[in-house]
Design a protein around this motif. Structure first.
Motif, PDB file in Angstrom:
ATOM      1  N   ILE A 188       0.861  -1.175   0.000  1.00 52.46           N
ATOM      2  CA  ILE A 188       0.000   0.000   0.000  1.00 52.46           C
ATOM      3  C   ILE A 188       0.899   1.227   0.000  1.00 52.46           C
ATOM      4  O   ILE A 188       1.714   1.399   0.904  1.00 52.46           O
ATOM      5  CB  ILE A 188      -0.919   0.015   1.240  1.00 52.46           C
ATOM      6  CG1 ILE A 188      -1.723  -1.280   1.308  1.00 52.46           C
ATOM      7  CG2 ILE A 188      -1.828   1.241   1.220  1.00 52.46           C
ATOM      8  CD1 ILE A 188      -2.199  -1.642   2.682  1.00 52.46           C
ATOM      9  N   TYR A 189       0.772   2.061  -1.027  1.00 49.41           N
ATOM     10  CA  TYR A 189       1.543   3.298  -1.162  1.00 49.41           C
ATOM     11  C   TYR A 189       0.548   4.436  -1.096  1.00 49.41           C
ATOM     12  O   TYR A 189      -0.230   4.641  -2.022  1.00 49.41           O
ATOM     13  CB  TYR A 189       2.305   3.282  -2.485  1.00 49.41           C
ATOM     14  CG  TYR A 189       3.063   4.544  -2.819  1.00 49.41           C
ATOM     15  CD1 TYR A 189       3.959   5.108  -1.921  1.00 49.41           C
ATOM     16  CD2 TYR A 189       2.890   5.170  -4.039  1.00 49.41           C
ATOM     17  CE1 TYR A 189       4.659   6.253  -2.240  1.00 49.41           C
ATOM     18  CE2 TYR A 189       3.591   6.316  -4.370  1.00 49.41           C
ATOM     19  CZ  TYR A 189       4.471   6.852  -3.466  1.00 49.41           C
ATOM     20  OH  TYR A 189       5.167   7.993  -3.783  1.00 49.41           O
ATOM     21  N   ALA A 190       0.510   5.148   0.040  1.00 49.04           N
ATOM     22  CA  ALA A 190      -0.546   6.136   0.240  1.00 49.04           C
ATOM     23  C   ALA A 190      -0.075   7.296   1.097  1.00 49.04           C
ATOM     24  O   ALA A 190       0.946   7.209   1.791  1.00 49.04           O
ATOM     25  CB  ALA A 190      -1.759   5.468   0.894  1.00 49.04           C
ATOM     26  N   ASP A 191      -0.848   8.373   1.014  1.00 55.96           N
ATOM     27  CA  ASP A 191      -0.647   9.523   1.884  1.00 55.96           C
ATOM     28  C   ASP A 191      -1.975   9.831   2.572  1.00 55.96           C
ATOM     29  O   ASP A 191      -2.925   9.063   2.458  1.00 55.96           O
ATOM     30  CB  ASP A 191      -0.095  10.727   1.098  1.00 55.96           C
ATOM     31  CG  ASP A 191      -1.022  11.193  -0.022  1.00 55.96           C
ATOM     32  OD1 ASP A 191      -2.236  10.893   0.017  1.00 55.96           O
ATOM     33  OD2 ASP A 191      -0.533  11.873  -0.941  1.00 55.96           O
ATOM     34  N   GLY A 192      -2.060  10.937   3.266  1.00 59.99           N
ATOM     35  CA  GLY A 192      -3.263  11.273   4.014  1.00 59.99           C
ATOM     36  C   GLY A 192      -4.316  12.021   3.225  1.00 59.99           C
ATOM     37  O   GLY A 192      -5.262  12.546   3.806  1.00 59.99           O
ATOM     38  N   SER A 193      -4.198  12.059   1.905  1.00 60.48           N
ATOM     39  CA  SER A 193      -5.187  12.738   1.063  1.00 60.48           C
ATOM     40  C   SER A 193      -6.483  11.927   1.015  1.00 60.48           C
ATOM     41  O   SER A 193      -6.540  10.789   1.472  1.00 60.48           O
ATOM     42  CB  SER A 193      -4.632  12.908  -0.358  1.00 60.48           C
ATOM     43  OG  SER A 193      -4.491  11.644  -0.978  1.00 60.48           O
ATOM     44  N   SER A 194      -7.512  12.501   0.402  1.00 57.98           N
ATOM     45  CA  SER A 194      -8.772  11.764   0.271  1.00 57.98           C
ATOM     46  C   SER A 194      -8.574  10.507  -0.578  1.00 57.98           C
ATOM     47  O   SER A 194      -9.151   9.460  -0.288  1.00 57.98           O
ATOM     48  CB  SER A 194      -9.862  12.652  -0.321  1.00 57.98           C
ATOM     49  OG  SER A 194      -9.472  13.151  -1.584  1.00 57.98           O
ATOM     50  N   SER A 195      -7.739  10.589  -1.612  1.00 48.12           N
ATOM     51  CA  SER A 195      -7.434   9.403  -2.425  1.00 48.12           C
ATOM     52  C   SER A 195      -6.690   8.362  -1.597  1.00 48.12           C
ATOM     53  O   SER A 195      -6.944   7.162  -1.705  1.00 48.12           O
ATOM     54  CB  SER A 195      -6.586   9.786  -3.637  1.00 48.12           C
ATOM     55  OG  SER A 195      -7.278  10.679  -4.467  1.00 48.12           O
ATOM     56  N   GLY A 196      -5.764   8.828  -0.759  1.00 43.94           N
ATOM     57  CA  GLY A 196      -5.006   7.918   0.102  1.00 43.94           C
ATOM     58  C   GLY A 196      -5.890   7.226   1.115  1.00 43.94           C
ATOM     59  O   GLY A 196      -5.748   6.034   1.381  1.00 43.94           O
TER      60      GLY A 196
END
Length: 162
Positions: A6-14
């Motif tokens: 899982i490659y994510a940030d705290g954005s809505s997409s993440g």
């Protein structure tokens, strides 16, 4: 499937990507590694724990359909602590090295997955895509991505099902 990256940030997409990955992990009982990409808001790091969002989705999904044993193998089901590992992207080559460790699928949810200057993914995501030879689930906010581009947003969506 055995492992999910899982490659994510705290954005809505993440947050959407982590929610889907957590649900997937709970249902499939797969090992999950979260690569946390720090989200910058007005020059500061946003205080969002991507790992916590995956764990929350996993726990919500698991609570809805509790099983003492994995129905496919009759083995005891693993806990979230056994299945989930988190890491920060600190080294420059992490995006190239981590996918080579035997993942079955990659979930991606980042604020800006598309380059604003060319018709491709952002540099970090492009490096990840180039090194992983398997399925991706890339989630992004089309309106937000299109607003930052000078040309029309064109996305090819390939769906394969068996």
């Amino acid at each position: 499937m055995e492992r999910a990256l899982i490659y994510a940030d705290g954005s809505s997409s993440g947050l959407l990507a982590t929610r889907l990955a957590g649900m997937f992990g709970a249902n499939q009982q797969v090992m999950m590694t979260v690569m946390d990409r720090p989200l910058m808001r007005d020059g500061d790091r946003a205080a969002v724990s991507v790992r916590d969002h995956v764990a929350e989705a996993w726990l919500d999904t698991f609570a809805r359909a509790p099983h003492e044993k994995d129905p496919a193998t009759s083995a005891p089901r693993l806990s979230i602590e056994e299945l989930l590992r988190a890491m920060l992207i600190e080294a420059e080559d992490t995006l190239e090295k981590e996918p080579a460790k035997g993942y079955s699928i990659v979930f991606v949810g980042i604020d800006q997955p598309l380059s604003s200057s060319s018709e491709c993914f952002d540099d970090q995501l492009q490096r990840l895509v180039a090194t992983f030879n398997g399925p991706f689930a890339i989630l992004f906010n089309r309106e937000r991505a299109a607003a930052r581009r000078t040309s029309e947003l064109r996305v090819l969506i390939l769906l394969l099902a068996t």
